[in-house]
Design a protein around this motif. Structure first.
Motif, PDB file in Angstrom:
ATOM      1  N   LEU A 135       0.801  -1.215   0.000  1.00 34.19           N
ATOM      2  CA  LEU A 135       0.000   0.000   0.000  1.00 34.19           C
ATOM      3  C   LEU A 135       0.840   1.274   0.000  1.00 34.19           C
ATOM      4  CD1 LEU A 135      -2.876  -0.868   2.495  1.00 34.19           C
ATOM      5  CD2 LEU A 135      -3.084  -0.517   0.030  1.00 34.19           C
ATOM      6  N   THR A 136       1.939   1.265   0.734  1.00 36.98           N
ATOM      7  CA  THR A 136       2.703   2.502   0.944  1.00 36.98           C
ATOM      8  C   THR A 136       3.964   2.607   0.101  1.00 36.98           C
ATOM      9  OG1 THR A 136       4.049   1.590   2.754  1.00 36.98           O
ATOM     10  CG2 THR A 136       1.902   2.556   3.337  1.00 36.98           C
ATOM     11  N   GLY A 137       4.446   1.484  -0.420  1.00 39.60           N
ATOM     12  CA  GLY A 137       5.712   1.519  -1.119  1.00 39.60           C
ATOM     13  C   GLY A 137       6.891   1.631  -0.174  1.00 39.60           C
ATOM     14  N   ALA A 138       6.675   1.357   1.105  1.00 42.66           N
ATOM     15  CA  ALA A 138       7.775   1.347   2.069  1.00 42.66           C
ATOM     16  C   ALA A 138       8.736   0.211   1.725  1.00 42.66           C
ATOM     17  CB  ALA A 138       7.230   1.174   3.486  1.00 42.66           C
ATOM     18  N   GLU A 139       9.944   0.310   2.254  1.00 43.68           N
ATOM     19  CA  GLU A 139      10.954  -0.704   1.953  1.00 43.68           C
ATOM     20  C   GLU A 139      11.039  -1.792   3.024  1.00 43.68           C
ATOM     21  OE1 GLU A 139      14.020   2.280  -0.257  1.00 43.68           O
ATOM     22  OE2 GLU A 139      12.981   2.862   1.577  1.00 43.68           O
ATOM     23  N   SER A 140      10.494  -1.517   4.191  1.00 40.91           N
ATOM     24  CA  SER A 140      10.349  -2.520   5.250  1.00 40.91           C
ATOM     25  C   SER A 140       9.064  -2.223   6.012  1.00 40.91           C
ATOM     26  CB  SER A 140      11.537  -2.503   6.228  1.00 40.91           C
ATOM     27  OG  SER A 140      12.723  -2.955   5.627  1.00 40.91           O
ATOM     28  N   ALA A 141       8.496  -3.257   6.613  1.00 38.67           N
ATOM     29  CA  ALA A 141       7.291  -3.076   7.427  1.00 38.67           C
ATOM     30  C   ALA A 141       7.232  -4.202   8.437  1.00 38.67           C
ATOM     31  CB  ALA A 141       6.035  -3.067   6.559  1.00 38.67           C
ATOM     32  N   GLY A 142       6.448  -3.991   9.480  1.00 41.26           N
ATOM     33  CA  GLY A 142       6.333  -5.045  10.474  1.00 41.26           C
ATOM     34  C   GLY A 142       5.297  -4.731  11.537  1.00 41.26           C
TER      35      GLY A 142
ATOM     36  N   ILE B 277      17.858   3.033   8.678  1.00 45.58           N
ATOM     37  CA  ILE B 277      16.501   3.570   8.791  1.00 45.58           C
ATOM     38  C   ILE B 277      16.554   5.085   8.627  1.00 45.58           C
ATOM     39  CG2 ILE B 277      14.472   3.818  10.259  1.00 45.58           C
ATOM     40  CD1 ILE B 277      15.328   1.287  11.720  1.00 45.58           C
ATOM     41  N   GLU B 278      15.997   5.571   7.534  1.00 47.12           N
ATOM     42  CA  GLU B 278      15.917   7.019   7.325  1.00 47.12           C
ATOM     43  C   GLU B 278      14.666   7.589   7.991  1.00 47.12           C
ATOM     44  OE1 GLU B 278      18.127   8.984   6.156  1.00 47.12           O
ATOM     45  OE2 GLU B 278      19.532   7.539   5.291  1.00 47.12           O
TER      46      GLU B 278
ATOM     47  N   ALA C 154      14.882   9.459  -0.358  1.00 45.16           N
ATOM     48  CA  ALA C 154      13.911   9.954  -1.333  1.00 45.16           C
ATOM     49  C   ALA C 154      12.477   9.602  -0.947  1.00 45.16           C
ATOM     50  CB  ALA C 154      14.230   9.391  -2.716  1.00 45.16           C
ATOM     51  N   ARG C 155      12.295   8.584  -0.122  1.00 46.77           N
ATOM     52  CA  ARG C 155      10.951   8.157   0.282  1.00 46.77           C
ATOM     53  C   ARG C 155      10.536   8.879   1.544  1.00 46.77           C
ATOM     54  NH1 ARG C 155       6.400   7.756   1.030  1.00 46.77           N
ATOM     55  NH2 ARG C 155       5.079   5.904   1.036  1.00 46.77           N
ATOM     56  N   LYS C 156       9.494   9.680   1.454  1.00 44.34           N
ATOM     57  CA  LYS C 156       8.988  10.430   2.595  1.00 44.34           C
ATOM     58  C   LYS C 156       7.534  10.046   2.847  1.00 44.34           C
ATOM     59  CE  LYS C 156      12.753  12.947   2.922  1.00 44.34           C
ATOM     60  NZ  LYS C 156      13.682  12.789   4.076  1.00 44.34           N
ATOM     61  N   PHE C 157       7.213   9.681   4.065  1.00 42.61           N
ATOM     62  CA  PHE C 157       5.845   9.310   4.403  1.00 42.61           C
ATOM     63  C   PHE C 157       4.965  10.557   4.529  1.00 42.61           C
ATOM     64  CE2 PHE C 157       8.315   5.681   6.215  1.00 42.61           C
ATOM     65  CZ  PHE C 157       7.844   4.732   5.324  1.00 42.61           C
ATOM     66  N   ASP C 158       3.682  10.379   4.227  1.00 42.74           N
ATOM     67  CA  ASP C 158       2.756  11.501   4.265  1.00 42.74           C
ATOM     68  C   ASP C 158       1.453  11.092   4.951  1.00 42.74           C
ATOM     69  OD1 ASP C 158       1.222  10.085   2.371  1.00 42.74           O
ATOM     70  OD2 ASP C 158       2.235  11.044   0.696  1.00 42.74           O
TER      71      ASP C 158
END
Length: 235
Positions: free
Chosen positions: A70-77, A143-144, A169-173
């Motif tokens: 859903l988010t295009g994040a590079e890691s999740a948990g 972790i950025e 380059a990946r910023k959460f919104d």
């Protein structure tokens, strides 16, 4: 404490003495939000409901994978609070993406990003968390940003769903907050189901009802719509 980062050498980020120095929630209001992808969201919610029906024990892992989708994040948990002595600790009950190898790792309740989220009982966005939590520098890749959202059992926060950006380059919104808040409800359902506090058929009825309401609402409106509480938090 078991460190999910293993024995990798610790870098030396510019340290800060206050956790507020790494919390950047205000950025969620300033950054332009991506447009909602309701079709993809409905597909993910349906997949989570199907997993809940067929294999509740696999739901947390499926949730982590869906968070990346859903988010295009590079890691999740998903981190769960486990009572252990006076302070307790968090266990990484599900991981996906770059951090998948850290599945089952632990972090301290009294000094960790997840602990801060439960203390504040609120969504938290952190940038370069190793500046305040030095052991986080062990985690590779770096972790950025990390976005953490609490979930609940009987209205008590018991864990977090989190997504990580390893690239600057990946910023959460705000849209990421809305999406992860939505799927985090399944984390609560999974914990309740596995603990036996809610009957399985009741869980399925609840999930199915929520899915029908969601689908009906979206079909009835022509504009983008959000629901917020009195504190302007997405609900």
């Amino acid at each position: 404490m078991t460190n999910p980062g293993g024995d990798a050498p610790i870098e030396n980020p510019v340290a800060v003495t206050c956790v507020d120095d790494i919390i950047v929630n205000a950025e969620l209001l300033r950054r332009p939000s991506r447009l909602p992808r309701y079709e993809a969201e409905c597909r993910v919610l349906a997949a989570l409901a199907e997993t809940m029906a067929e294999s509740p024990a696999a739901l947390l892992q499926k949730l982590a994978e869906c968070a990346i989708e859903l988010t295009g994040a590079e890691s999740a948990g998903v981190s769960l609070l486990e009572p252990d002595g006076a302070d307790g600790e968090f266990r990484w009950a599900a991981t996906a993406g770059e951090f998948f190898p850290f599945l089952g790792g632990k972090m301290p309740r009294n000094f960790s990003p997840c602990g801060t989220v439960l203390d504040r009982n609120a969504t938290v966005l952190m940038t370069d968390p190793a500046r305040f939590y030095p052991y986080v520098a062990n985690f590779k890749p770096r972790i950025e940003e990390v976005l953490l959202i609490p979930f609940y059992q009987s209205r008590k926060p018991i864990g977090t769903v989190w997504v990580i950006a390893h690239s600057r380059a990946r910023k959460f919104d705000a849209e990421d907050v809305r999406l992860i808040t939505s799927v985090s409800k399944f984390a609560s359902v999974a914990v309740n189901a596995l603990s036996g506090s809610i009957a399985h058929d009741s869980l399925l009825r609840k999930v199915a009802t929520q899915a029908r309401v969601f689908d009906t609402t979206l079909s009835a409106i022509t504009d983008f719509a959000y629901i917020v509480d009195r504190d302007c938090r997405f609900v």
